[in-house]
Design an enzyme around this catalytic site. Structure first.
Site, PDB file in Angstrom:
ATOM      1  N   GLU A   1       0.846  -1.195   0.000  1.00 32.34           N
ATOM      2  CA  GLU A   1       0.000   0.000   0.000  1.00 32.34           C
ATOM      3  C   GLU A   1       0.873   1.233   0.000  1.00 32.34           C
ATOM      4  OE1 GLU A   1      -2.649   0.310   3.300  1.00 32.34           O
ATOM      5  OE2 GLU A   1      -4.091  -1.081   2.450  1.00 32.34           O
TER       6      GLU A   1
ATOM      7  N   LYS B   1      10.444   3.747   2.644  1.00 30.54           N
ATOM      8  CA  LYS B   1      10.205   5.148   2.316  1.00 30.54           C
ATOM      9  C   LYS B   1      10.909   5.576   1.030  1.00 30.54           C
ATOM     10  CE  LYS B   1      10.074   7.836   6.090  1.00 30.54           C
ATOM     11  NZ  LYS B   1       9.249   8.889   6.691  1.00 30.54           N
TER      12      LYS B   1
ATOM     13  N   CYS C   1       4.538  50.923   5.618  1.00 32.97           N
ATOM     14  CA  CYS C   1       3.997  52.189   6.105  1.00 32.97           C
ATOM     15  C   CYS C   1       4.828  52.776   7.244  1.00 32.97           C
ATOM     16  CB  CYS C   1       2.546  52.016   6.559  1.00 32.97           C
ATOM     17  SG  CYS C   1       2.402  51.045   8.071  1.00 32.97           S
TER      18      CYS C   1
ATOM     19  N   TYR D   1      -6.893   1.174   6.725  1.00 29.44           N
ATOM     20  CA  TYR D   1      -5.997   0.091   6.324  1.00 29.44           C
ATOM     21  C   TYR D   1      -5.795  -1.001   7.368  1.00 29.44           C
ATOM     22  CZ  TYR D   1      -2.898   3.479   8.602  1.00 29.44           C
ATOM     23  OH  TYR D   1      -2.356   4.381   9.468  1.00 29.44           O
TER      24      TYR D   1
ATOM     25  N   LYS E   1       2.259   4.543   1.572  1.00 28.32           N
ATOM     26  CA  LYS E   1       2.345   5.008   2.956  1.00 28.32           C
ATOM     27  C   LYS E   1       1.847   6.449   2.967  1.00 28.32           C
ATOM     28  CE  LYS E   1       5.462   5.459   6.891  1.00 28.32           C
ATOM     29  NZ  LYS E   1       5.001   6.803   7.226  1.00 28.32           N
TER      30      LYS E   1
ATOM     31  N   ASP F   1       0.958  10.080   4.065  1.00 29.93           N
ATOM     32  CA  ASP F   1       1.629  11.028   4.947  1.00 29.93           C
ATOM     33  C   ASP F   1       0.569  11.925   5.575  1.00 29.93           C
ATOM     34  OD1 ASP F   1       3.556  12.372   6.255  1.00 29.93           O
ATOM     35  OD2 ASP F   1       4.385  13.404   4.511  1.00 29.93           O
TER      36      ASP F   1
HETATM   37  S1  IVH Z   1      -0.207  -0.233   8.458  1.00 24.98           S
HETATM   38  C1  IVH Z   1       1.665  -0.650  12.475  1.00 24.98           C
HETATM   39  N1  IVH Z   1      -0.557   1.079   6.279  1.00 24.98           N
HETATM   40  O1  IVH Z   1       2.565   5.161   8.955  1.00 24.98           O
HETATM   41  C2  IVH Z   1       0.257  -0.902  12.234  1.00 24.98           C
HETATM   42  N2  IVH Z   1       0.291   2.262   8.152  1.00 24.98           N
HETATM   43  O2  IVH Z   1       4.793   4.499  11.640  1.00 24.98           O
HETATM   44  C3  IVH Z   1      -0.128  -1.017  10.849  1.00 24.98           C
HETATM   45  N3  IVH Z   1       0.672   4.646   7.716  1.00 24.98           N
HETATM   46  O3  IVH Z   1       1.642   5.972  11.997  1.00 24.98           O
HETATM   47  C4  IVH Z   1       0.120   0.171  10.064  1.00 24.98           C
HETATM   48  N4  IVH Z   1       0.016   4.612   5.622  1.00 24.98           N
HETATM   49  O4  IVH Z   1      -0.324   5.279  10.709  1.00 24.98           O
HETATM   50  C5  IVH Z   1      -0.143   1.152   7.549  1.00 24.98           C
HETATM   51  N5  IVH Z   1      -0.952   2.101   4.247  1.00 24.98           N
HETATM   52  C6  IVH Z   1      -0.550   2.167   5.523  1.00 24.98           C
HETATM   53  C7  IVH Z   1      -0.110   3.377   6.100  1.00 24.98           C
HETATM   54  C8  IVH Z   1       0.313   3.380   7.425  1.00 24.98           C
HETATM   55  C9  IVH Z   1       0.487   5.369   6.599  1.00 24.98           C
HETATM   56  C10 IVH Z   1       1.191   5.227   8.950  1.00 24.98           C
HETATM   57  C11 IVH Z   1       0.796   4.610  10.244  1.00 24.98           C
HETATM   58  C12 IVH Z   1       1.967   4.925  11.157  1.00 24.98           C
HETATM   59  C13 IVH Z   1       3.030   5.371  10.231  1.00 24.98           C
HETATM   60  C14 IVH Z   1       4.305   4.595  10.385  1.00 24.98           C
END
Ligand code: IVH
Length: 673
Positions: free
Chosen positions: A118, A321, A418, A232, A120, A122
């Site tokens: 998926e 990342k 001014c 998710y 990530k 932000d």
């Molecule tokens: S899965 C750990 N999927 O990235 C529990 N997290 O520390 C499962 N985040 O704050 C997380 N997109 O909130 C997951 N597609 C995604 C995500 C995701 C963003 C966030 C998550 C966490 C941070 C990483």
């Protein structure tokens, strides 16, 4: 000291305390940008409370101490999550991804192992709890165990269903889901433009804007800032379908009406992880919201159990990342801009440099303290990133070489426009000269004529500049006294453009109450609030004579906004300007009573191209018929109007069973001829 003299001194102190507290209330609650500590704030408040107790005759009904007495200042309760909200281990090195994969295969056996991939997101991580299908509570991640209860604000997010759909999947008794709230880049830009126009500091990136919007005590303001939420993960579930892998979790989410990433993909071979990573990085700009990498998660929920977690990170997931986009360049100059409410913002003029396909030539330095903290001077070499890949931000300066470098930057003591002495407000500097300051006047006039205000075509920044600099316009009301023979004397104007501008101004004389209210530039009053005020009160005079308490009755208007509105109409200068506008022909079509008819109260979404009108006109028409318009299809959508080549909104509407009509049917419904 005589008794009157000392009472006068106390009165002055009391007034100064009130002004300070109001300013910090605004910075804290409205702007989500406190500049003093809670303890400092408490001290100010305690001093005011003490003085008011000692000198009851100095108490006024609008003192900040009265608001607390009424119990109106809310705060967020602490909420314990139904399960800990873990964070992800995050890497940028492909080798670290391979090592992760090997470790996982060793523990759970590798042959038919699948990962769910998926983007990530932000944004801001949220827990949302549904009880018997109804949204019960929502909270921020906080420290992972406890977060802040932000239920009311999350309920204003259209992308989050208030009730789960049980058409395709049985609804659990108790369901706690995790998702990420993001602000679309487009909405983020519009929000920042509006904040800047209102003289408020913009957000540094969409993530801060999303967080700021949710952690906003005035639910009305959250509602105005459109957010998207992608779900998710399940934190806790009781009852409902038996789910054994992530793919079926995502399917169940979609069935319940919880938005999931349309980019989620199942993969089997480690190589596919790298392909996906490259693909998402390429897609990044086009997505419309910020992502900063990909997440890979073991698909099999049973196998996840066997892997469990190391402290704060689950062993079954990894964030991979993107490398941040960054360049080095040089600060060539530091200039100072004056915003609509007089805030002085220092801006670094950079030697232009390309970062990720965009030329960056300026970066905001925010305020005096920010410059001091980073110790930035003209001539410094600096590292610049496009933060959240939108706004250029100076991360740090590189070490200075040689003995010669310029002197530290200091904010001017006088307004660059001014020359009024600036006042310090925490880390900010502000020109207190109000509309007598040409910079503030120019911004106020530009706002007055902007699209969501009086919509005066041809009143762009350069024209405003010429009108104010020549002295032709000294207040917004002066726009209505302009004559062609004065305009053509200005360099910018030929006969034709003068006539066009005058015509546009004349057209603006007949406007609506909400547009005029918004045009006035009352702090914290955006389009939505202006509309609500107009609908509630019906006329400008009614708003003008309403007290703070009455204004607070408007649905969604909190004490802070109510205070700003009442305060605005207490200022004699503002009242004079309004009266002058009216005397010079501004006539407000007072808000019509709540519309009836097939569109009243409906949430309408448009997709695809329309033939007989523009998207904006269609939306305006729908709103005029009492509908609310939205940009994305969700559980709350009542109607989708599909034009030619409709997009994914059409598919989504079909999937959710939302009524879809074509342009002709829409014209008929809305009574367009
Ligand atoms: S899965 C750990 N999927 O990235 C529990 N997290 O520390 C499962 N985040 O704050 C997380 N997109 O909130 C997951 N597609 C995604 C995500 C995701 C963003 C966030 C998550 C966490 C941070 C990483």
């Amino acid at each position: 000291m005589t008794r009157t003299a000392s009472l006068n001194a106390v009165r002055r102190r009391v007034e100064r305390l009130r002004a300070k507290i109001r300013r910090h209330d605004r910075l804290y609650y409205v702007l989500d940008r406190p500049t003093i500590s809670d303890a400092q704030y408490d001290r100010l408040f305690a001093e005011l409370t003490r003085l008011e107790a000692e000198y009851p005759r100095l108490v006024t009904p609008d003192s900040p101490t009265k608001r607390v007495a009424g119990g109106a200042v809310p705060s967020f309760p602490t909420v314990r999550h139904l399960a800990p909200m873990l964070s992800l281990e995050s890497v940028t090195d492909p080798d670290a991804v391979r090592r992760f994969d090997e470790r996982v295969r060793k523990t759970v056996g590798g042959s038919r192992l699948q990962y769910m991939l998926e983007p990530k997101f932000d944004g801001l991580s949220l827990e949302v709890v549904y009880r018997d299908g109804a949204l019960d509570r929502a909270s921020t991640r906080g420290d992972g165990e406890h977060g802040e209860g932000v239920t009311e604000n999350v309920k204003t997010i259209r992308a989050v269903p208030l009730r789960l759909d049980d058409a395709s999947h049985r609804v659990p008794r108790l369901l706690s889901v995790r998702g990420e709230a993001v602000m679309r880049t487009e909405d983020f830009r519009a929000l920042n433009a509006r904040l800047e126009r209102d003289g408020q500091a913009p957000f540094a990136n969409p993530r801060n804007a999303a967080a700021g919007s949710i952690r906003q005590l005035d639910a009305r303001i959250s509602a105005e800032r459109r957010l998207q939420v992608f779900f998710y993960d399940i934190l806790h579930i009781e009852g409902g379908p038996r789910l054994t892998d992530d793919a079926s979790v995502l399917q169940a989410f979609a069935g319940w009406g919880l938005v999931t990433s349309p980019r989620a993909r199942l993969c089997e071979k480690p190589d596919e992880i790298f392909t996906y990573h490259r693909e998402m990085e390429r897609l990044r700009e086009a997505l419309g919201y910020e992502i900063d990498g990909i997440v890979l998660k073991l698909n099999d929920l049973g196998a996840r159990q066997r892997l469990r977690a190391t402290g704060r990170h689950p062993r079954w997931a990894l964030a991979f990342k993107f490398t941040p986009r960054e360049e080095q360049t040089v600060i060539e100059q530091i200039v100072v801009q004056v915003g609509r409410t007089g805030v002085l913002t220092p801006v670094a003029v950079l030697r232009p440099v390309g970062i990720g396909g965009v030329t960056v030539a300026r970066a905001t330095l925010h305020n005096r303290e920010e410059i001091a903290r980073k110790d930035l001077r003209v001539g410094d070499a600096v590292r610049v990133i496009r933060a959240g890949d939108v706004i250029p931000e100076i991360v740090e300066r590189l070490p200075r070489s040689g003995a010669r470098h310029s002197r530290p930057f200091s904010m001017p003591r006088r307004c660059p426009e001014c020359h009024t002495k600036v006042v310090r407000e925490g880390p900010f500097d502000r020109c207190p000269n109000g509309l007598a300051c040409p910079a503030q006047l120019k911004r106020a006039i530009a706002h007055f004529g902007s699209r969501d205000a009086l919509d005066i075509r041809g009143l762009g920044a350069e024209t405003v500049d010429a009108l104010v600099s020549s002295g032709l316009v000294r207040s917004v009301a002066d726009l209505f006294t302009l004559r062609a023979r004065d305009l053509v004397k200005l360099e910018r104007f030929a006969d034709l453009s003068a006539a066009n501008l005058l015509q546009a101004i004349d057209k603006a004389r007949r406007t609506t109450l909400w547009r005029f209210l918004h045009a006035l530039g009352i702090p914290s009053v955006g389009v939505q609030t202006a509309r609500d005020l107009a609908e509630h009160f019906g006329s400008l005079d009614a708003i003008r004579s309403a007290g703070e308490a009455e204004i607070e009755k408007v649905s969604g208007v909190g004490p802070i906004v109510a205070h700003e509105v009442a305060e605005f109409f207490r200022q004699p200068g503002n009242l004079r300007a309004i009266d002058l506008c009216r005397r010079r022909g501004v006539a407000l079509a007072e808000a019509a009573p709540r519309p009836r008819g097939p569109l009243a109260g409906k949430v309408v979404v448009f997709t695809g191209g329309l033939e007989s009108m523009s998207r904006e006109e269609a939306e305006e028409l729908a709103r005029a018929r009492g509908a609310r318009t939205a940009r994305s299809v969700g559980a709350h959508t009542d109607l989708v109007v599909a034009g030619t080549e409709p997009g994914s909104k059409y598919d989504k509407a079909r999937a959710l069973g939302v009524r879809v009509i074509d342009e002709r049917a829409f014209r008929k419904l809305s009574g367009a001829r």
